[in-house]
Motif scaffolding. Sequence first.
Motif, PDB file in Angstrom:
ATOM      1  N   SER A 293       5.239  21.152 -35.670  1.00 51.88           N
ATOM      2  CA  SER A 293       4.921  19.727 -35.746  1.00 51.88           C
ATOM      3  C   SER A 293       4.521  19.286 -37.149  1.00 51.88           C
ATOM      4  CB  SER A 293       3.805  19.387 -34.757  1.00 51.88           C
ATOM      5  OG  SER A 293       4.268  19.498 -33.432  1.00 51.88           O
ATOM      6  N   VAL A 294       3.889  20.175 -37.903  1.00 51.27           N
ATOM      7  CA  VAL A 294       3.503  19.830 -39.274  1.00 51.27           C
ATOM      8  C   VAL A 294       4.745  19.490 -40.099  1.00 51.27           C
ATOM      9  CG1 VAL A 294       2.472  20.712 -41.413  1.00 51.27           C
ATOM     10  CG2 VAL A 294       1.383  21.187 -39.209  1.00 51.27           C
ATOM     11  N   ALA A 295       5.827  20.229 -39.895  1.00 53.34           N
ATOM     12  CA  ALA A 295       7.061  19.972 -40.635  1.00 53.34           C
ATOM     13  C   ALA A 295       7.706  18.652 -40.211  1.00 53.34           C
ATOM     14  CB  ALA A 295       8.044  21.126 -40.423  1.00 53.34           C
ATOM     15  N   GLY A 296       7.504  18.253 -38.962  1.00 52.87           N
ATOM     16  CA  GLY A 296       8.115  17.023 -38.482  1.00 52.87           C
ATOM     17  C   GLY A 296       7.365  15.767 -38.848  1.00 52.87           C
ATOM     18  N   LEU A 297       6.068  15.893 -39.137  1.00 51.85           N
ATOM     19  CA  LEU A 297       5.221  14.717 -39.393  1.00 51.85           C
ATOM     20  C   LEU A 297       5.755  13.790 -40.490  1.00 51.85           C
ATOM     21  CD1 LEU A 297       1.480  15.824 -39.080  1.00 51.85           C
ATOM     22  CD2 LEU A 297       2.567  13.830 -38.031  1.00 51.85           C
ATOM     23  N   PRO A 298       6.129  14.292 -41.672  1.00 46.91           N
ATOM     24  CA  PRO A 298       6.552  13.372 -42.737  1.00 46.91           C
ATOM     25  C   PRO A 298       7.741  12.485 -42.337  1.00 46.91           C
ATOM     26  CG  PRO A 298       6.209  15.577 -43.608  1.00 46.91           C
ATOM     27  CD  PRO A 298       6.160  15.693 -42.124  1.00 46.91           C
ATOM     28  N   TYR A 299       8.632  13.026 -41.547  1.00 41.78           N
ATOM     29  CA  TYR A 299       9.822  12.255 -41.170  1.00 41.78           C
ATOM     30  C   TYR A 299       9.476  11.145 -40.173  1.00 41.78           C
ATOM     31  CZ  TYR A 299      12.192  16.039 -43.522  1.00 41.78           C
ATOM     32  OH  TYR A 299      12.594  16.942 -44.477  1.00 41.78           O
ATOM     33  N   ALA A 300       8.582  11.433 -39.251  1.00 42.85           N
ATOM     34  CA  ALA A 300       8.152  10.397 -38.309  1.00 42.85           C
ATOM     35  C   ALA A 300       7.325   9.329 -39.032  1.00 42.85           C
ATOM     36  CB  ALA A 300       7.344  11.015 -37.176  1.00 42.85           C
ATOM     37  N   GLU A 301       6.480   9.748 -39.981  1.00 43.68           N
ATOM     38  CA  GLU A 301       5.683   8.783 -40.745  1.00 43.68           C
ATOM     39  C   GLU A 301       6.582   7.879 -41.571  1.00 43.68           C
ATOM     40  OE1 GLU A 301       1.533  11.325 -41.388  1.00 43.68           O
ATOM     41  OE2 GLU A 301       3.194  11.558 -42.805  1.00 43.68           O
ATOM     42  N   GLU A 302       7.619   8.440 -42.173  1.00 45.43           N
ATOM     43  CA  GLU A 302       8.559   7.626 -42.945  1.00 45.43           C
ATOM     44  C   GLU A 302       9.284   6.627 -42.041  1.00 45.43           C
ATOM     45  OE1 GLU A 302      11.253  10.156 -44.988  1.00 45.43           O
ATOM     46  OE2 GLU A 302       9.730  11.035 -46.308  1.00 45.43           O
ATOM     47  N   ALA A 303       9.677   7.095 -40.865  1.00 45.43           N
ATOM     48  CA  ALA A 303      10.396   6.221 -39.940  1.00 45.43           C
ATOM     49  C   ALA A 303       9.540   5.024 -39.532  1.00 45.43           C
ATOM     50  CB  ALA A 303      10.832   7.008 -38.708  1.00 45.43           C
ATOM     51  N   VAL A 304       8.263   5.264 -39.240  1.00 40.40           N
ATOM     52  CA  VAL A 304       7.361   4.179 -38.848  1.00 40.40           C
ATOM     53  C   VAL A 304       7.157   3.200 -40.004  1.00 40.40           C
ATOM     54  CG1 VAL A 304       4.964   3.646 -38.258  1.00 40.40           C
ATOM     55  CG2 VAL A 304       6.194   5.436 -37.018  1.00 40.40           C
ATOM     56  N   LYS A 305       7.031   3.706 -41.213  1.00 38.66           N
ATOM     57  CA  LYS A 305       6.866   2.829 -42.381  1.00 38.66           C
ATOM     58  C   LYS A 305       8.127   1.995 -42.626  1.00 38.66           C
ATOM     59  CE  LYS A 305       3.504   5.735 -44.833  1.00 38.66           C
ATOM     60  NZ  LYS A 305       3.286   6.630 -46.002  1.00 38.66           N
ATOM     61  N   MET A 306       9.290   2.621 -42.431  1.00 35.27           N
ATOM     62  CA  MET A 306      10.542   1.915 -42.682  1.00 35.27           C
ATOM     63  C   MET A 306      10.808   0.828 -41.658  1.00 35.27           C
ATOM     64  SD  MET A 306      12.853   5.216 -43.755  1.00 35.27           S
ATOM     65  CE  MET A 306      14.360   4.311 -44.076  1.00 35.27           C
ATOM     66  N   ASN A 307      10.418   1.093 -40.406  1.00 36.50           N
ATOM     67  CA  ASN A 307      10.598   0.093 -39.344  1.00 36.50           C
ATOM     68  C   ASN A 307       9.472   0.246 -38.322  1.00 36.50           C
ATOM     69  OD1 ASN A 307      11.342  -1.728 -37.402  1.00 36.50           O
ATOM     70  ND2 ASN A 307      13.507  -1.110 -37.351  1.00 36.50           N
ATOM     71  N   PRO A 308       8.390  -0.498 -38.506  1.00 33.31           N
ATOM     72  CA  PRO A 308       7.239  -0.371 -37.593  1.00 33.31           C
ATOM     73  C   PRO A 308       7.472  -1.001 -36.230  1.00 33.31           C
ATOM     74  CG  PRO A 308       6.828  -2.074 -39.233  1.00 33.31           C
ATOM     75  CD  PRO A 308       8.112  -1.410 -39.624  1.00 33.31           C
ATOM     76  N   LEU A 309       8.641  -1.573 -35.994  1.00 31.28           N
ATOM     77  CA  LEU A 309       8.913  -2.249 -34.725  1.00 31.28           C
ATOM     78  C   LEU A 309       9.672  -1.364 -33.741  1.00 31.28           C
ATOM     79  CD1 LEU A 309       9.929  -5.796 -36.050  1.00 31.28           C
ATOM     80  CD2 LEU A 309       7.681  -4.999 -35.274  1.00 31.28           C
ATOM     81  N   VAL A 310       9.813  -0.075 -34.041  1.00 27.05           N
ATOM     82  CA  VAL A 310      10.524   0.848 -33.148  1.00 27.05           C
ATOM     83  C   VAL A 310       9.488   1.615 -32.316  1.00 27.05           C
ATOM     84  CG1 VAL A 310      12.108   2.801 -33.007  1.00 27.05           C
ATOM     85  CG2 VAL A 310      12.427   1.064 -34.770  1.00 27.05           C
TER      86      VAL A 310
END
Length: 386
Positions: A293-310
């Motif tokens: 999960s530590v490796a996956g965190l940055p990608y999910a954080e980027e996704a939320v920043k790029m589109n917080p409406l998903v």
Amino acid sequence: MNRGNTFVMRQTIPRMVLGLLSASLLIFSRAHGQTATMQTGFDTLAKRAAEARSAGHLDEAVSLYNNALALRPDWAEGWSSLGRIEYERRNYRAAKEVFGHFLQVSPNDGNGAVQLGLCEFELRQDEKALQHLERGKRLGVSDPNLRFAAAYHEGLLLLRAGSFKAAQVSLSSLCGTGMQGAEVLENIGLAYLRISPKDSTPAGTTGPGIVQRVGHAACLAAQKQLDDAREEYRALEQEYPKYPYIHYAVGRFWADMDDVSAAVAKFHQELKNQPNDINSRLEIAAAEYKLDSVAGLPYAEEAVKMNPLVPSAHYLLGLLYLDTDNYQNAIHELETARRALPKDAKICFALGSAYARAGRKEDAARARAAFAQLNKESESYSEVRH
């Protein structure tokens, strides 16, 4: 009272009783006769309606079914037959009304729910159509043709809504039916390449038939013909390395095979083609969640920043925070997801776990109670889609 009056009353009362009994018997006899006549009339109408339908005399059949249903409004078979006729004649609004009556008589009939959903699909009432198709599938569909129609139209509705991953699941289920024609493969390809049916081929791309070929590869995978699927995907990547979501589609194949490293590599390739794509980021995060999960965190954080409406991005980020013991951030993300999708049982379950680990026992109890209720209502249906 004198004896004469007493004698008269003793003689009169029996005659009154006999008269009342005779009248009651007459009324019962007439009512019974009317009921028998109505039953005979109904049987005749039902028989003639079926014969007219079999002979292709649909106008006559519709009239006869309506007359029969006026006598027996609880005749489920009649409502079903009438609805099918109206649907076949493309009178979708009339058919919808008829299947609505059918479900009032037989509310737990999966076939009827699917037929109602198909009418609503044709009327472009997409949200209601999807609800009824999914309800029909949960209740059980005995007619094989209706099972196919339910899965296919459900897939089309999910494509229209942009719920591509859910559409992949629904449409790929058709691959084992032996009915995967060109149109089915085309729509499976659209789902895996994340192309809406209303959109044309992405600008600047080449290769007619690529969408159908992707659908064919996905179908091979669904049929467990994995070597053939791998070969088709390999050829597609070589021929069209820049086609939008081609590497994403291959990554989905590897993710379904539980090969996390291969899947992540393909999603990274997609990001080279589309650096701002949040879908590949979410796929990397979801794949890594299985192992690290530590490796996956940055990608999910980027996704939320790029589109917080998903909503699914907040849900996935919440799961990753929860798995890495960051309970406060997990609660924030999961609460955000729940506000967007209040009827999704999985979000409530995860939120209950986050509250419990953060020591918020009352909130945890409420979230778990909500999960139990929603899970019962939805029977594992989830709104989380991307």
